[in-house]
Structures are given as structure tokens and as C-alpha cells.
Design a protein around this motif. Structure first.
Motif: not given
Length: 138
Positions: A29, A33, A93, A110-111, A113-118
Motif C-alpha cells: 500500500m 500505484h 478491473r 485511486r480506483q 488502490r481501492r481494488l487493492h484494498v477491496w
């Protein structure tokens, strides 16, 4: 002896893969990215993780079914199914975002990173469910 060893081994291997991914993806994280190399590395890690979980959980489902443990076999099959669906959804995605992403495209970064977090959150939730399920089933 082998009838008990194979189901146990699949559980241990599954927990190792899930734990490895949990602890291995968290430090990533810090990456921005924003480069193709970062995105490709993270996507590759997710790909290996999902394949390992699908194979291990699938083998575990078969081993537990053969050992006469239908509840655990069903749970392992569920883990394999979730990994299969997540792999198709998250990786596709990631690929779309990675192909269109530039270093200055903050929205797509940002999208991604969100996929990574999800993906990480889904893994931790699944790991918790597996652990609680094992305690209750055994």
C-alpha cells in the motif's frame, strides 16, 4: 492416517496462503500505484493468490468430502468459488485500469488502490470466516 492428513494439510496450506497474502499485500500500500510496474506487480500478486486459493480450497473440498466431513467440504468449495469470482472481477478491473492509467491520472490510480484494498479486505474477511468456521466445525 492419509484420510486425516490430506484434509488437514489443505487447511494448513490454505491458511498459509491467506496469511501470506494478508501480510504480503499490506506493505504494498506504500506504493503509489502510479506506474505500470507497480500495477503489474500488484496484479500479479493477486493472480498468484487467487490461483493458489482456488487450487488449495478445491483440493480441500475434495479431501474433506472423501473424509466424510461435508460441512467443511462445502465451506472449502465456497472459498474456492469466492476466489474464482474475485479473480475474474478484480483482475479484469485491474487490467482495464492499468491499461488506461497514466502517472498523472489520479482518478484511475485511486480506483486501482481501492481494488487493492477491496481485495485485501475480502481476503481478511474470508480468513476470519475460515478460522471461525474451523473452530465451530471441529
Amino acid at each position: 492416517m492419509l484420510a486425516n492428513l490430506a484434509p488437514f494439510a489443505t487447511i494448513v496450506i490454505l491458511l498459509v496462503w491467506m496469511g501470506f497474502f494478508m501480510f504480503g499485500s499490506l506493505p504494498l500500500m506504500i506504493l503509489k500505484h502510479d506506474t505500470s510496474l507497480d500495477a503489474r506487480f500488484i496484479r500479479g500478486l493477486f493472480d498468484v493468490y487467487y490461483k493458489a486459493v482456488m487450487v488449495t480450497a478445491g483440493a480441500g473440498a475434495l479431501a474433506h468430502a472423501a473424509a466424510g466431513r461435508p460441512v467443511i467440504a462445502f465451506g472449502m468449495a465456497g472459498v474456492a468459488l469466492i476466489a474464482f469470482i474475485s479473480r475474474r472481477g478484480i483482475l479484469s478491473r485491474m487490467d482495464r485500469l492499468r491499461d488506461a492509467m497514466t502517472a498523472t491520472d489520479t482518478g484511475r490510480i485511486r480506483q486501482f488502490r481501492r481494488l487493492h484494498v477491496w481485495g485485501m479486505v475480502l481476503n481478511v474477511a474470508q480468513l476470519c470466516v475460515v478460522c471461525v468456521g474451523l473452530v465451530k466445525a471441529l
